[in-house]
Design a protein around this motif. Sequence first.
Motif, PDB file in Angstrom:
ATOM      1  N   GLY A  51      64.222  64.689  82.243  1.00 49.67           N
ATOM      2  CA  GLY A  51      63.379  64.309  83.363  1.00 49.67           C
ATOM      3  C   GLY A  51      63.668  62.909  83.885  1.00 49.67           C
ATOM      4  N   ILE A  52      62.759  62.420  84.714  1.00 51.66           N
ATOM      5  CA  ILE A  52      62.921  61.106  85.328  1.00 51.66           C
ATOM      6  C   ILE A  52      62.984  59.995  84.282  1.00 51.66           C
ATOM      7  N   GLN A  77      65.727  70.184  90.778  1.00 48.04           N
ATOM      8  CA  GLN A  77      64.983  69.112  90.135  1.00 48.04           C
ATOM      9  C   GLN A  77      65.818  67.874  89.863  1.00 48.04           C
ATOM     10  N   ASN A  81      64.839  64.102  90.698  1.00 48.61           N
ATOM     11  CA  ASN A  81      64.789  63.091  89.639  1.00 48.61           C
ATOM     12  C   ASN A  81      65.688  61.897  89.951  1.00 48.61           C
TER      13      ASN A  81
END
Length: 241
Positions: A51-52, A77, A81
């Motif tokens: 994820g980020i 995604q 991100n």
Amino acid sequence: MKILILGGTAEARQLANRLVALGHDVTTSLAGRTQDPILPEGGLRMGRFGGIPGLAAYLRAAGIERLVDATHPYAGQISINAVAAARATGVPLVRYMRPAWEQAVGDDWMTVETAAEAARALPCNADVLLTTGHTGLEHFLERDDCQFVVRTIEAPAVEMPRHATLLRTRPPYSVSDEMALMEREGTTHVVTKNSGGAQTAAKLEAARRLGVKVVMIERPAYGPALEVASIDAAVDALVLG
């Protein structure tokens, strides 16, 4: 300069090779979805970041000075991100986005926003060449009133039902080959994402010549970034920007 390229496309590989030849310290990150990918020059990282926060942490720990999003236009995604991680770390982000295909005279296109909408748009008894990749297939395979040829590079996670045939091939494709496939399968509709690029554009020319309808899934929006549409422009943005 230390550069991280979020890759997985031919253009990402070409960009990495150019930058390495110019003397930059380049690492390309691949999600690992494609078996036996053609690898670029420079460093390589496989797998997700987490994820980020994970991507931001990697940028900081590796001392990355420039971030490049050269993933597929429908990567989803990871492109979202990238925007957030660049903002969080202050690392400049360059997004390489190949030009979209444009409708030409003689095309019969229906433009939709999602795979679910594309599946609903198909009429009963359609014979469909489905070229949207291995994700989101469930929307189409629920349509047991249609026949599908599902063309992918990698085998999808779902099993093909009776009304669908899996065709695993890798581009590029020629117009003559695409026409032969559509004529052999009696294709009435092509469903595709507007990926752009020359490697898979032949299906659109084949559909135009044969009078096959195209259901085109539009690109998503990923947020602000310095966006370029060529390898030369990407190199300039990174080196001169």
